[in-house]
Structures are given as C-alpha cells and as structure tokens.
Design an enzyme around this catalytic site. Structure first.
Site, short mmCIF file in Angstrom:
data_model
loop_
_atom_site.label_atom_id
_atom_site.label_comp_id
_atom_site.label_asym_id
_atom_site.label_seq_id
_atom_site.Cartn_x
_atom_site.Cartn_y
_atom_site.Cartn_z
N GLY A 279 -65.74 -46.90 -1.49
CA GLY A 279 -65.21 -45.69 -2.10
C GLY A 279 -65.14 -45.90 -3.61
N GLN B 267 -62.07 -44.41 -12.03
CA GLN B 267 -62.59 -45.79 -12.09
C GLN B 267 -63.85 -45.91 -12.93
OE1 GLN B 267 -62.37 -46.27 -7.59
NE2 GLN B 267 -61.90 -48.33 -8.31
N CYS C 49 -60.31 -53.26 -4.09
CA CYS C 49 -60.59 -52.16 -5.01
C CYS C 49 -61.55 -52.68 -6.08
CB CYS C 49 -59.28 -51.70 -5.65
SG CYS C 49 -59.49 -50.34 -6.80
N LEU C 50 -62.53 -51.87 -6.42
CA LEU C 50 -63.51 -52.29 -7.43
C LEU C 50 -62.86 -52.52 -8.80
CD1 LEU C 50 -66.44 -49.92 -6.44
CD2 LEU C 50 -66.28 -52.37 -5.98
N HIS D 117 -56.70 -44.24 -0.14
CA HIS D 117 -56.85 -45.19 -1.26
C HIS D 117 -57.49 -44.49 -2.47
CE1 HIS D 117 -57.99 -49.27 -2.99
NE2 HIS D 117 -58.74 -48.43 -3.69
N GLU D 118 -58.58 -43.76 -2.21
CA GLU D 118 -59.28 -43.10 -3.33
C GLU D 118 -58.43 -41.97 -3.92
OE1 GLU D 118 -61.67 -44.64 -4.55
OE2 GLU D 118 -61.93 -45.93 -2.80
N HIS E 29 -56.07 -42.97 -6.57
CA HIS E 29 -56.63 -43.12 -7.92
C HIS E 29 -56.54 -41.81 -8.71
CE1 HIS E 29 -58.08 -47.21 -7.82
NE2 HIS E 29 -58.81 -47.01 -6.75
NI NI Z 1 -59.64 -48.50 -5.57
#
Ligand code: NI
Length: 189
Positions: free
Chosen positions: A45, A50, A98-99, A140-141, A144
């Site tokens: 995701g 991000q 998470c990236l 999760h996304e 953000h």
């Molecule tokens: Ni993340």
C-alpha cells in the site's frame, strides 16, 4: 516513474490530507507512479502523503498476502477521497510495516472490518465493506491521510523504546534500497 518515499518525521506525514476536487491527467499519472513506486519498493500500500502530496489518495495490492490471507488475493485498488463509515469485527493484531519506516515492524491491533466510502480511479463512488488483511491495509493507508503512522497506534512505552530507531530513520541512518526523503538528514562535511 518511481517516486522518492518520505521518511518518518516529515511534516507531510502529520497533516490531514485534502480532498481531490476532480479527475485530471495529472491525477491519473500520479496513480500510475504510485503503483510503480509501491511495486518497486515491494509495498502492499502507498498513500499520497508518503510521496509528499497532501491529498486524499492511496493505492493498495494485498495479493502478496494471499497464501496466508486468501481474502487478499487479487485485491488491487485505488481509493480517492475515502471516508471510513464504520469499523467493526473482532480486533486482531498484525505486525505492520511501512515504506516510510524502513527496516522495522510492530504489532498493531485494529478492528477486522471496515465500511468505507470512496471514489475509484474513474471517480465512481462506492460504499463497500472489507475484511481481514484487506481491511488491515486500508486502515493503515487511511491513517496516513489523517496524519497518522502505525507507531502512533502502539503503546507510549513501546514507542519510547523505539525512540532512537525513529530518530535514525528521520535522519537517514537506515539501510534502505529505495530512494527516500529524510526530513532530518545531517549533512556531513
Ligand atoms: Ni504506511
């Protein structure tokens, strides 16, 4: 085009993202770039903050989880201007990554179901319920877009123990094989 990923500690990850007013070639290009970036970085995701855009858009593909979580098979989706209507179901714990927080993961508890209203990549509106790993990735996304990262959902004790690790990430002292924007990078002479 693979885009650089913003690291933890960057202000854009703390902002509540803005709605997207209308479809445009720029938005379509951004969606394509976000998928390319997500696959390149082996993420499941990626949310627009991000990649340093404070707009309500995220992409996901839960297919890599399909062996353990069959509900994730083939679920590749775009969410524009999403609004969570209801969280329900048994809360469960999963080790999230998470990236924006490379080289770490933490157990996070979340409800198992999410009812969400959103526009797809064609700006068609949907109201849909998702379960299991798909609901996990969506929550999760979505966080953000609300200015939150998963470390905001762990205990304050646990977060304190991770303080050095989080500072190292924001300063770029982390082993990562994709391009990132580090908010507190120290320039060495
Ligand atoms: Ni993340």
């Amino acid at each position: 085009m693979v885009l650089p990923v913003v690291a933890y500690g960057h202000p854009v990850l703390k902002h509540v993202a803005e709605d997207i007013e209308e479809n445009s070639p720029e938005i379509q290009q951004l969606i394509a770039d976000m998928f390319e970036t997500m696959y390149y970085t082996e993420g499941v995701g990626l949310a627009a903050p991000q990649i340093n855009k404070s707009i309500r858009l995220f992409v996901m593909d839960s297919d890599p989880f399909k062996d353990k979580y069959p509900e994730g098979a083939g679920v590749k989706k775009v969410f524009i201007n999403p609004e969570i209507i209801e969280l329900s179901g048994e809360p469960w714990t999963f080790r999230e990554g998470c990236l924006s927080l490379p080289d770490m993961g933490e157990d996070v508890e979340r409800p198992s179901k999410v009812l969400i209203n959103y526009l797809d990549e064609n700006f068609v509106e949907h109201e849909e319920e998702f379960d299991g790993i798909v609901a996990r990735v969506i929550q999760h996304e979505y966080d953000h877009l609300e200015g939150k990262c998963y470390v905001d959902r762990i205990s304050s004790m646990r977060k304190m123990l991770l303080k050095n690790k989080l500072r190292n990430i924001s300063e770029g002292n982390v082993d990562v094989d994709y391009k990132m924007i580090f908010p507190n990078k120290k320039h060495r002479r």
